[in-house]
Design a protein around this motif. Structure first.
Motif, PDB file in Angstrom:
ATOM      1  N   MET A 176      -6.150  78.010  -2.239  1.00 49.57           N
ATOM      2  CA  MET A 176      -6.773  76.692  -2.338  1.00 49.57           C
ATOM      3  C   MET A 176      -8.137  76.732  -3.037  1.00 49.57           C
ATOM      4  O   MET A 176      -8.501  75.828  -3.764  1.00 49.57           O
TER       5      MET A 176
ATOM      6  N   GLU B  69     -10.966  76.619  -1.384  1.00 53.38           N
ATOM      7  CA  GLU B  69     -11.860  75.716  -0.658  1.00 53.38           C
ATOM      8  C   GLU B  69     -13.119  76.438  -0.177  1.00 53.38           C
ATOM      9  O   GLU B  69     -13.132  77.662  -0.006  1.00 53.38           O
TER      10      GLU B  69
ATOM     11  N   LEU C  60     -13.274  70.932  -1.835  1.00 47.70           N
ATOM     12  CA  LEU C  60     -12.006  71.339  -2.447  1.00 47.70           C
ATOM     13  C   LEU C  60     -12.092  71.215  -3.966  1.00 47.70           C
ATOM     14  O   LEU C  60     -12.553  70.193  -4.486  1.00 47.70           O
TER      15      LEU C  60
ATOM     16  N   GLN D 180      -3.305  70.756   0.297  1.00 46.49           N
ATOM     17  CA  GLN D 180      -4.710  70.787  -0.108  1.00 46.49           C
ATOM     18  C   GLN D 180      -5.416  69.490   0.287  1.00 46.49           C
ATOM     19  O   GLN D 180      -6.531  69.511   0.814  1.00 46.49           O
TER      20      GLN D 180
END
Length: 212
Positions: free
Chosen positions: A87, A89, A110, A134
């Motif tokens: 991801m 993040e 994000l 996500q």
């Protein structure tokens, strides 16, 4: 009723009355704290229920896309894509204080969605799975913030109620009983002292009259 093992004198009586005053004041403050904690717990509990519903809807959507991806691309391709997924993040956690309880504030950043797995063997259904998950990371972060906050608040209210019970059922009654005992004992000593004074005064008068 149990009493404190203290000598009966005015100094101890005054000290106990001061301590009893502070205990009652502390009990009032603890009651106010309990009410504030309960109100905040109820607010967070309602919020948690709404966020859980959002998370469940997100997971349901993600599983729907995943079932489609398995049918279209095959389980092995989905497993390979899952292993390659990243991801990117960034999670930031700080704390705020509420009635002495450290409550977390979770923020998640994000990046723009770009599949981290290759195009070969995957399709739009797999992309939809990754994109849905996500997008749901913010919901998960929010729910984590609420759940941890609730856990800490409930732990604190349990301690607060325990202290309230100790003050109401043990500490304050023992102090009240000890103070009452001391007041009665001191009053009895004072009455005895006055009685002795009157007897001595009467004897002096008898002696004075006899000498005359």
């Amino acid at each position: 009723m149990e009493r404190l093992p203290l000598s009966v004198n005015k100094s101890n009586l005054l000290r106990l009355k001061d301590e009893l005053f502070f205990a009652r004041d502390g009990l009032e403050l603890l009651d106010e704290k309990k009410e504030a904690l309960m109100a905040h717990i109820n607010t967070l509990a309602g919020k948690a229920e709404r966020v859980r519903a959002k998370m469940n809807a997100m997971l349901e959507e993600a599983y729907s896309h995943l079932r489609e991806a398995i049918l279209v691309d095959g389980r092995l391709a989905c497993e390979r894509a899952a292993l390659a997924s990243k991801m990117g993040e960034e999670v930031r956690v700080r704390e705020k204080s509420f009635m002495g309880v450290a409550l977390p504030i979770v923020r998640i950043d994000l990046p723009r969605f770009v599949p981290s797995y290759g195009f070969q063997g995957t399709g739009t259904a797999m992309d939809a799975v990754a994109k849905t998950i996500q997008g749901g990371m913010e919901i998960i972060a929010e729910l984590a913030e609420i759940e941890v906050g609730l856990f800490r608040l409930i732990a604190e209210i349990k301690k607060t109620i325990k202290r309230i019970n100790a003050l109401e059922n043990i500490y304050i009654p023992v102090y009240e009983s000890t103070i009452k005992h001391m007041e009665e004992s001191l009053e009895e000593k004072e009455r005895e002292f006055l009685f002795q004074m009157k007897r001595q005064k009467g004897r002096r008068r008898e002696v004075e009259h006899g000498s005359i």
